[in-house]
Scaffold this motif. Sequence first.
Motif, PDB file in Angstrom:
ATOM      1  N   PHE A  66      65.912  18.157 -97.819  1.00  0.00           N
ATOM      2  CA  PHE A  66      64.845  17.475 -98.416  1.00  0.00           C
ATOM      3  C   PHE A  66      63.760  17.341 -97.559  1.00  0.00           C
ATOM      4  O   PHE A  66      63.778  17.799 -96.457  1.00  0.00           O
ATOM      5  CB  PHE A  66      65.414  15.989 -98.612  1.00  0.00           C
ATOM      6  N   ILE A  67      62.470  17.177 -97.950  1.00  0.00           N
ATOM      7  CA  ILE A  67      61.393  17.043 -97.125  1.00  0.00           C
ATOM      8  C   ILE A  67      61.506  16.051 -96.007  1.00  0.00           C
ATOM      9  O   ILE A  67      61.686  14.685 -96.470  1.00  0.00           O
ATOM     10  CB  ILE A  67      60.191  16.584 -97.933  1.00  0.00           C
ATOM     11  N   ASP A  68      61.458  16.630 -94.800  1.00  0.00           N
ATOM     12  CA  ASP A  68      61.504  15.662 -93.515  1.00  0.00           C
ATOM     13  C   ASP A  68      60.622  15.861 -92.792  1.00  0.00           C
ATOM     14  O   ASP A  68      59.638  16.753 -92.987  1.00  0.00           O
ATOM     15  CB  ASP A  68      62.929  15.670 -92.993  1.00  0.00           C
ATOM     16  N   ILE A  69      60.426  15.187 -91.693  1.00  0.00           N
ATOM     17  CA  ILE A  69      59.340  15.293 -90.575  1.00  0.00           C
ATOM     18  C   ILE A  69      59.343  16.612 -90.019  1.00  0.00           C
ATOM     19  O   ILE A  69      58.014  17.078 -89.737  1.00  0.00           O
ATOM     20  CB  ILE A  69      59.648  14.037 -89.556  1.00  0.00           C
TER      21      ILE A  69
ATOM     22  N   GLY B 259      62.272  16.677-103.489  1.00  0.00           N
ATOM     23  CA  GLY B 259      61.565  15.491-103.001  1.00  0.00           C
ATOM     24  C   GLY B 259      61.864  15.282-101.508  1.00  0.00           C
ATOM     25  O   GLY B 259      62.462  16.248-100.901  1.00  0.00           O
ATOM     26  N   GLY B 260      61.701  13.776-101.137  1.00  0.00           N
ATOM     27  CA  GLY B 260      62.008  13.782 -99.755  1.00  0.00           C
ATOM     28  C   GLY B 260      61.461  12.653 -99.130  1.00  0.00           C
ATOM     29  O   GLY B 260      61.222  11.628-100.125  1.00  0.00           O
ATOM     30  N   LEU B 261      61.039  12.677 -97.921  1.00  0.00           N
ATOM     31  CA  LEU B 261      60.343  11.484 -97.076  1.00  0.00           C
ATOM     32  C   LEU B 261      59.043  11.318 -97.521  1.00  0.00           C
ATOM     33  O   LEU B 261      58.312  12.429 -97.392  1.00  0.00           O
ATOM     34  CB  LEU B 261      60.541  11.754 -95.698  1.00  0.00           C
TER      35      LEU B 261
ATOM     36  N   GLY C 106      57.989  13.910-104.012  1.00  0.00           N
ATOM     37  CA  GLY C 106      57.195  14.424-102.930  1.00  0.00           C
ATOM     38  C   GLY C 106      56.677  15.625-103.088  1.00  0.00           C
ATOM     39  O   GLY C 106      55.681  16.009-102.596  1.00  0.00           O
ATOM     40  N   GLY C 107      57.383  16.533-103.756  1.00  0.00           N
ATOM     41  CA  GLY C 107      57.128  17.908-104.309  1.00  0.00           C
ATOM     42  C   GLY C 107      55.409  17.802-104.936  1.00  0.00           C
ATOM     43  O   GLY C 107      54.789  18.620-104.940  1.00  0.00           O
TER      44      GLY C 107
END
Length: 280
Positions: free
Chosen positions: A69-72, A99-101, A130-131
């Motif tokens: 997923f989207i992360d830092i 998506g993600g964070l 988040g995408g």
Amino acid sequence: MFDPATFIFQLFWMILIFSMFIPFMRSASVKSSREALLRSIEKKRGSRVITLIHRQEAVNFFGLSMRRFIDIEDSEEVLRAIKMTPDDMPIDFIIHTPGGLVLAAEQIARALKKHKGKVTVFVPHYAMSGGTLIAIAADEIVMDENAVLGPLDPQIGQYPAASILNVVKEKDINKVDDQTLILADISKKAIAQMKEFVTELLKDKFGFEKAQELADKLCSGYWTHDYPLTVEEVKKFGLNVSTEVPDEIYTLMNLYKQTEQRRPSVQYIPISYRKSEREK
């Protein structure tokens, strides 16, 4: 004297060691193919190509799977790539993610919006949550005709923020437990923050009032969080959307397929039956 037991034992260890190196060799080969294709796209379009592709892939020789997923870490790498790109150079951002964070997605979206060169986001299959936030920050969104984006309503734990607020609204507050009230307070702030951020992303394209109206629709729980926003619906928002996805991007996506640890669910002859492509 030849000892069959010793020979079999040595052969077993040789096979085991070799099998441990095969996945690493395969991974290096695929990585090299991806980089070569990215470079080819960059030369063809005169742009910096950045990918954010999350697929469940098998890792190491045990065949363990990992879902991303989207992360830092993603946002750090994307920001670094943008920093290394000249201000006037176009950026082509290829995204495939559930998506993600929120923090990471907002960082990427803000950085893309600030870039002075043209930013094009390509969505070959889907860019949810988040995408979608990253996609709407672009100057142009290029989606496959069957690709989808998704709503931007915040999620608090496993529940939609809008649904938590509805519980407090429809139920006698004296019968609502403290934890739900705390979640409702967080939900209210999360929705307000997301609306404000989306409005900021879109106001230069639509003006403040229309941007605020679109932010309200995307962030207020009008749909379920996994609702697919099709090309037709995204165009109705007034965003700059086309469906001219270059063939090279589909080829790139093929290099991110999960390794075949089991019988594939989908199979077909991997050649095009389009008449125009057969004649090439």
